[in-house]
Write an enzyme that holds these catalytic residues in place. Structure first.
Site, PDB file in Angstrom:
ATOM      1  N   SER A 144       0.837  -1.196   0.000  1.00 39.37           N
ATOM      2  CA  SER A 144       0.000   0.000   0.000  1.00 39.37           C
ATOM      3  C   SER A 144       0.872   1.246   0.000  1.00 39.37           C
ATOM      4  O   SER A 144       2.060   1.198  -0.302  1.00 39.37           O
ATOM      5  CB  SER A 144      -0.956  -0.025   1.200  1.00 39.37           C
ATOM      6  N   TYR A 158      -4.449   6.785  -7.422  1.00 38.23           N
ATOM      7  CA  TYR A 158      -3.662   5.724  -6.800  1.00 38.23           C
ATOM      8  C   TYR A 158      -4.067   5.526  -5.342  1.00 38.23           C
ATOM      9  O   TYR A 158      -4.315   4.395  -4.891  1.00 38.23           O
ATOM     10  CB  TYR A 158      -2.190   6.097  -6.894  1.00 38.23           C
ATOM     11  N   LYS A 162      -5.862   2.350  -3.218  1.00 36.79           N
ATOM     12  CA  LYS A 162      -5.204   1.735  -2.078  1.00 36.79           C
ATOM     13  C   LYS A 162      -6.044   1.870  -0.807  1.00 36.79           C
ATOM     14  O   LYS A 162      -5.958   1.019   0.093  1.00 36.79           O
ATOM     15  CB  LYS A 162      -3.822   2.357  -1.868  1.00 36.79           C
TER      16      LYS A 162
END
Length: 262
Positions: A144, A158, A162
């Protein structure tokens, strides 16, 4: 050795943390590593690097698109058939999804990030569950980012993917504990390796400044001003995959040099 005689799967083998995960797993005693990526050339290069470091280590390489559930199942089954078990899976395959602000309103980068970072990781995790259940043990680790808690320019897609993955870690950990399977995540920040070196070079060239200046700016939020290397963050992920972390489940370990502290 943290992973003595273990069979470790790594998705997303590339020039950054992916290859370091495989190499560090071997350094920690893994007897076999199974590696996947979409690029056959990267897999061949990775296998050569592993054998150069540890000639006796067994390697299974398989081109795999983690967004394809059937391909993930094939990879997991091939690993189990060849090595007899799967002790750990490290989900490292990712897409940044481009660099854009939320207000730009282009959902394609977000869809790509979700498809690979969230759904791809879940596809791969589901694929190893039958073997891990049959063994009564196993560890899954998701890679992560600290961007989930510390926004940075262009990281919306992004980090959103995550964040969804972080929730899935907790649910999967709770569901699979009864089978002896642990699920955790490692939260990384800027890591000094080939991908970040490329970003530093590009940023420096675009701004007409020196690379050391850009590197210092990227590292400014890290105590001591030092970015951890890809291999250091890889070791944190592999700790979570090891028996030394047998009491750790549903957790996220910060491996970002202290840029985020609780």
């Amino acid at each position: 050795m943290l992973l003595k005689d273990k069979v470790v799967m790594v998705s997303g083998i590339g020039p950054g943390m992916g290859i370091k995960l495989a190499l560090e797993a071997v350094r920690e005693g893994a007897r076999a590593v199974a590696i996947c990526a979409r690029s056959e050339a990267r897999l061949v290069e990775a296998e050569q690097s592993i054998h150069a470091f540890a000639p006796g280590c067994e390697v299974l390489r398989m081109p795999t698109d983690v967004t394809d559930p059937a391909a993930c199942v094939n990879f997991a089954q091939a690993t189990a058939e060849r090595f007899g078990r799967i002790d750990a899976l490290i989900n490292s395959a990712f897409s940044h999804g481009g660099f854009q602000a939320v207000e730009e309103g282009d959902n394609d980068p977000l869809r790509e990030a979700l498809e690979i970072n969230l759904i791809g990781s879940l596809n791969m995790s589901r694929a190893v569950l039958p073997q891990m259940k049959a063994q009564g043990a196993g560890a899954i680790v998701m890679v992560s980012t600290l961007g989930v808690r510390k926004p940075y320019r262009g990281g919306a897609a992004y980090s959103a993917s995550k964040s969804a993955l972080a929730a899935s870690v907790r649910y999967l950990a709770a569901e699979q504990a009864v089978h002896g399977i642990r699920v955790n995540a490692v939260a990384c920040g800027w890591m000094w390796g080939e991908p970040v070196k490329a970003v530093v070079r590009q940023t420096a060239a675009a701004r007409g400044v020196g690379e050391e200046q850009v590197r210092a700016e990227f590292s400014a939020g890290i105590p001591g001003g030092r970015m951890p290397g890809d291999e250091e963050c890889a070791r944190a992920a592999l700790f979570l995959a090891s028996d030394y972390a047998s009491a750790v489940n549903g957790a996220q370990l910060d491996a970002n040099g202290g840029e985020i502290m609780h």
